[in-house]
Write a protein that holds these residues in place. Structure first.
Motif, PDB file in Angstrom:
ATOM      1  N   LEU A 105       1.002  -1.119   0.047  1.00 49.94           N
ATOM      2  CA  LEU A 105      -0.121   0.100   0.137  1.00 49.94           C
ATOM      3  C   LEU A 105       0.871   1.206  -0.043  1.00 49.94           C
ATOM      4  O   LEU A 105       0.630   2.127  -0.829  1.00 49.94           O
ATOM      5  N   ILE A 106       1.846   1.098   0.860  1.00 51.42           N
ATOM      6  CA  ILE A 106       2.655   2.521   0.824  1.00 51.42           C
ATOM      7  C   ILE A 106       3.442   2.608  -0.383  1.00 51.42           C
ATOM      8  O   ILE A 106       3.623   3.943  -0.911  1.00 51.42           O
ATOM      9  N   ASP A 107       3.986   1.572  -0.997  1.00 46.52           N
ATOM     10  CA  ASP A 107       4.657   1.859  -2.316  1.00 46.52           C
ATOM     11  C   ASP A 107       3.959   2.255  -3.496  1.00 46.52           C
ATOM     12  O   ASP A 107       4.304   2.900  -4.327  1.00 46.52           O
ATOM     13  N   GLU A 108       2.674   1.837  -3.357  1.00 49.37           N
ATOM     14  CA  GLU A 108       1.667   2.444  -4.483  1.00 49.37           C
ATOM     15  C   GLU A 108       1.051   3.760  -4.377  1.00 49.37           C
ATOM     16  O   GLU A 108       1.052   4.508  -5.341  1.00 49.37           O
ATOM     17  N   ALA A 109       0.671   3.973  -3.051  1.00 46.99           N
ATOM     18  CA  ALA A 109       0.349   5.310  -2.691  1.00 46.99           C
ATOM     19  C   ALA A 109       1.395   6.424  -2.679  1.00 46.99           C
ATOM     20  O   ALA A 109       1.228   7.736  -3.086  1.00 46.99           O
ATOM     21  N   PHE A 110       2.667   6.087  -2.263  1.00 52.42           N
ATOM     22  CA  PHE A 110       3.745   6.864  -2.198  1.00 52.42           C
ATOM     23  C   PHE A 110       5.023   6.525  -3.004  1.00 52.42           C
ATOM     24  O   PHE A 110       5.700   5.831  -2.348  1.00 52.42           O
ATOM     25  N   PRO A 111       5.063   6.507  -4.220  1.00 47.24           N
ATOM     26  CA  PRO A 111       5.932   5.945  -5.102  1.00 47.24           C
ATOM     27  C   PRO A 111       7.393   6.476  -4.668  1.00 47.24           C
ATOM     28  O   PRO A 111       8.469   5.937  -4.878  1.00 47.24           O
ATOM     29  N   ASN A 112       7.373   7.736  -4.121  1.00 49.16           N
ATOM     30  CA  ASN A 112       8.618   8.600  -3.531  1.00 49.16           C
ATOM     31  C   ASN A 112       8.864   8.306  -2.363  1.00 49.16           C
ATOM     32  O   ASN A 112       9.848   8.785  -1.655  1.00 49.16           O
ATOM     33  N   GLY A 113       8.220   7.431  -1.557  1.00 54.27           N
ATOM     34  CA  GLY A 113       8.255   7.178   0.009  1.00 54.27           C
ATOM     35  C   GLY A 113       7.408   8.247   0.730  1.00 54.27           C
ATOM     36  O   GLY A 113       6.948   9.187   0.106  1.00 54.27           O
ATOM     37  N   VAL A 114       7.413   7.864   2.099  1.00 52.48           N
ATOM     38  CA  VAL A 114       6.767   8.546   3.257  1.00 52.48           C
ATOM     39  C   VAL A 114       7.801   9.336   3.994  1.00 52.48           C
ATOM     40  O   VAL A 114       8.912   8.875   4.271  1.00 52.48           O
ATOM     41  N   GLU A 115       7.674  10.662   4.199  1.00 48.79           N
ATOM     42  CA  GLU A 115       8.622  11.423   4.786  1.00 48.79           C
ATOM     43  C   GLU A 115       8.593  11.334   6.283  1.00 48.79           C
ATOM     44  O   GLU A 115       7.720  11.672   6.704  1.00 48.79           O
ATOM     45  N   VAL A 116       9.651  11.019   7.013  1.00 49.65           N
ATOM     46  CA  VAL A 116       9.701  10.542   8.292  1.00 49.65           C
ATOM     47  C   VAL A 116      10.955  11.022   8.961  1.00 49.65           C
ATOM     48  O   VAL A 116      12.070  10.786   8.273  1.00 49.65           O
ATOM     49  N   ASP A 117      10.981  11.601   9.894  1.00 49.05           N
ATOM     50  CA  ASP A 117      12.240  11.906  10.768  1.00 49.05           C
ATOM     51  C   ASP A 117      12.552  10.909  11.635  1.00 49.05           C
ATOM     52  O   ASP A 117      11.950  10.568  12.703  1.00 49.05           O
ATOM     53  N   VAL A 118      13.670   9.922  11.223  1.00 49.83           N
ATOM     54  CA  VAL A 118      14.012   8.853  12.220  1.00 49.83           C
ATOM     55  C   VAL A 118      14.653   9.434  13.083  1.00 49.83           C
ATOM     56  O   VAL A 118      16.100   9.823  12.765  1.00 49.83           O
ATOM     57  N   GLU A 119      14.617   8.972  14.456  1.00 49.37           N
ATOM     58  CA  GLU A 119      15.225   9.826  15.557  1.00 49.37           C
ATOM     59  C   GLU A 119      16.432   9.053  15.854  1.00 49.37           C
ATOM     60  O   GLU A 119      17.279   9.621  16.679  1.00 49.37           O
ATOM     61  N   LYS A 120      16.897   7.716  15.469  1.00 48.12           N
ATOM     62  CA  LYS A 120      17.922   7.185  15.962  1.00 48.12           C
ATOM     63  C   LYS A 120      18.400   5.908  15.024  1.00 48.12           C
ATOM     64  O   LYS A 120      17.568   5.551  14.160  1.00 48.12           O
ATOM     65  N   LYS A 121      19.515   5.540  15.106  1.00 42.47           N
ATOM     66  CA  LYS A 121      19.709   4.145  14.007  1.00 42.47           C
ATOM     67  C   LYS A 121      19.011   2.962  14.697  1.00 42.47           C
ATOM     68  O   LYS A 121      19.070   2.753  15.654  1.00 42.47           O
ATOM     69  N   MET A 122      18.282   2.408  13.741  1.00 45.27           N
ATOM     70  CA  MET A 122      17.535   1.191  14.112  1.00 45.27           C
ATOM     71  C   MET A 122      17.936  -0.073  13.065  1.00 45.27           C
ATOM     72  O   MET A 122      17.898   0.149  11.731  1.00 45.27           O
ATOM     73  N   SER A 123      18.029  -1.362  13.574  1.00 42.97           N
ATOM     74  CA  SER A 123      18.274  -2.389  12.535  1.00 42.97           C
ATOM     75  C   SER A 123      17.799  -3.641  13.137  1.00 42.97           C
ATOM     76  O   SER A 123      17.414  -4.581  12.552  1.00 42.97           O
ATOM     77  N   ARG A 124      17.958  -3.798  14.556  1.00 49.54           N
ATOM     78  CA  ARG A 124      17.551  -5.137  15.105  1.00 49.54           C
ATOM     79  C   ARG A 124      16.260  -5.712  14.677  1.00 49.54           C
ATOM     80  O   ARG A 124      15.466  -5.113  15.182  1.00 49.54           O
ATOM     81  N   ASN A 125      16.254  -6.840  14.298  1.00 51.24           N
ATOM     82  CA  ASN A 125      14.938  -7.687  14.241  1.00 51.24           C
ATOM     83  C   ASN A 125      13.987  -6.941  13.238  1.00 51.24           C
ATOM     84  O   ASN A 125      12.856  -7.235  13.361  1.00 51.24           O
TER      85      ASN A 125
END
Length: 311
Positions: free
Chosen positions: A160-180
């Motif tokens: 749904l996100i890829d269809e509605a927002f082909p350029n992505g959704v703008e988000v301010d990511v507050e920290k590095k995230m990767s685990r799981n």
């Protein structure tokens, strides 16, 4: 004689207007159906492996006492388990007369009575009795009536996100995230595609744990609602519903979804108010049988919910 000719001319004019109106409506319906089918065919194959999406559930929901439409939103990444738990529990509320949108997130570790079973984390209600037992649990604990349910597979969220927002959704990511979460996110303002946005709302391995995850989930819902204003989404709505339909198990029909979605997208002021349960000062951390749970003050949380819905 002249009057008769004028009257016939007016009749012909109205016939032409009505014909054009009919053709416009037929064309719009035809276009909408085509768009819906395109979206549907795009997602069907990817959703066939998930047994939760194919299952028929009982759901005896009722309309909200305040005149709103309440939808139990459940996020799932099940791959066929017999007793899958739900990763996300939200109640989305739309009030047609007031034109308001509200969102309640219930922490999955909330320790409550499950009707017919002993006290447990609230997300085990879904594993034991599907959306109906979870509805009964929420009704007994918080006295909320819920009319509809929608189990949304996480892959459907990505599509749904890829269809509605082909350029992505703008988000301010507050920290590095990767685990799981299957992806690596670096801090900063950026546009996230469906896979990375899903990773963002699922991350919980930091000091605030599940509380941070719920906060991010509500933040993303609001961001998506806000950013829908910057694209021409209403013409895309039938296709978006087609894309997500194979990834949703719901008792809402397509007309219900179109009605709520169209109203949301057509309004200029579409702010979404949000509430987290348990509210601050109405819970304590505890351990039961070796598991961390949230022991909640039912009365305080019930009052907070009803004040939130009534105002």
């Amino acid at each position: 004689m002249r009057y008769e000719k004028q009257r016939q001319k007016k009749k012909r004019k109205w016939k032409v207007v009505l014909l054009l109106l009919f053709l416009s409506i037929a064309g719009l319906l035809g276009y909408s159906y085509l768009q819906y089918q395109q979206g549907l065919s795009k997602s069907l194959e990817k959703a066939e492996s998930n047994s939760i999406l194919q299952k028929e559930y009982e759901f005896n929901g009722k309309k909200d006492r305040y005149g709103g439409i309440n939808i139990l939103l459940l996020g799932s990444d099940s791959r066929g388990e017999e007793k899958a738990r739900t990763d996300t529990i939200m109640i989305a509320r739309y009030h047609p007369e007031e034109g308001t949108y509200k969102l309640i997130s219930i922490m999955r570790d909330s320790f409550v009575d499950i009707p017919g079973y002993q006290k447990n984390r609230i997300n085990t209600a879904f594993a034991r009795g599907g959306p109906e037992l979870l509805r009964e649990t929420i009704k007994e604990s918080f006295d909320i009536d819920i009319q509809y349910y929608a189990i949304i597979d996480f892959e459907g969220f990505v599509q749904l996100i890829d269809e509605a927002f082909p350029n992505g959704v703008e988000v301010d990511v507050e920290k590095k995230m990767s685990r799981n979460i299957g992806v690596t996110l670096e801090p900063g303002l950026q546009r996230l595609d469906g896979e990375h946005l899903l990773g963002y709302v699922r991350f919980r391995y930091d000091a605030v744990g599940d509380f941070g995850r719920v906060e991010r989930q509500q933040k993303v819902v609001k961001e998506i609602g806000s950013q829908l204003t910057s694209i021409q989404t209403i013409p895309k709505l039938p296709k978006l519903i087609g894309v997500v339909t194979p990834f949703i198990n719901t008792n809402m029909d397509t007309g219900d979804m179109l009605y709520i979605g169209k109203d949301f997208l057509a309004k200029e002021n579409r702010k979404i108010a949000s509430l987290r349960i348990p509210v601050d000062g109405a819970w304590t951390d505890t351990r039961v049988n070796g598991a961390d749970v949230l022991e909640i003050d039912l009365e305080k949380n019930r009052t907070a919910i009803h004040e939130f819905l009534a105002n």
